[in-house]
Design a protein around this motif. Sequence first.
Motif, mmCIF file in Angstrom:
data_model
loop_
_atom_site.group_PDB
_atom_site.id
_atom_site.type_symbol
_atom_site.label_atom_id
_atom_site.label_comp_id
_atom_site.label_asym_id
_atom_site.label_seq_id
_atom_site.Cartn_x
_atom_site.Cartn_y
_atom_site.Cartn_z
ATOM 1 N N GLY A 1 2.060 -4.896 -4.707
ATOM 2 C CA GLY A 1 2.340 -5.709 -5.001
ATOM 3 C C GLY A 1 3.346 -5.414 -7.004
ATOM 4 O O GLY A 1 4.029 -3.600 -6.055
ATOM 5 N N ASP B 1 0.824 -3.175 -10.339
ATOM 6 C CA ASP B 1 -0.414 -2.286 -10.398
ATOM 7 C C ASP B 1 -1.338 -3.039 -10.514
ATOM 8 O O ASP B 1 -2.377 -3.566 -9.883
ATOM 9 N N THR C 1 -2.056 -6.222 -10.394
ATOM 10 C CA THR C 1 -3.120 -6.766 -8.827
ATOM 11 C C THR C 1 -4.549 -6.045 -8.752
ATOM 12 O O THR C 1 -4.888 -6.971 -8.494
ATOM 13 N N THR D 1 -6.624 -10.075 -8.698
ATOM 14 C CA THR D 1 -6.765 -10.158 -7.508
ATOM 15 C C THR D 1 -8.309 -9.107 -6.962
ATOM 16 O O THR D 1 -8.861 -9.980 -6.610
#
Length: 140
Positions: A57, A60, A63, A67
């Motif tokens: 993405g 970082d 993410t 995520t």
Amino acid sequence: MFLLVFATLGPAILAGLMLRRSIRSRWNEQPIELIGAATAASGFAVAVWGVGVFAGGLDDRETCQLTHHTTYDQAWRERTGAHGQSFFPLANACNEHVSLVPAWVNPTITVLAAFAISALALALFQIAYAIFHRKELISS
């Protein structure tokens, strides 16, 4: 998992269909089909490379935390070179245990690039052979 299946089966099916058509129509006398196969493999390689480059993405750190639910280790990333700045092999990791680039990306790029280079080299060899031996290439 769907991306893994798509990234490996998609180019394989397309290359298989192109080679099947080439074999049926005297592939050794029609280098244009090999050039088409090389172009298709190159396009897929660029698409897979894009998947790997943008796997983290835009941010970082976010993410990794949001995520992948793991810690972001900037010092380890800089020390090992896994900070996402190389063109190939792609390496972008949160820490030593979690990579943002899927495992299938680098091998798929390698196989597609090898196929593209081989097909292009064979096509150029066929064209050179036809030119030096004053032979007409069969058109379909």
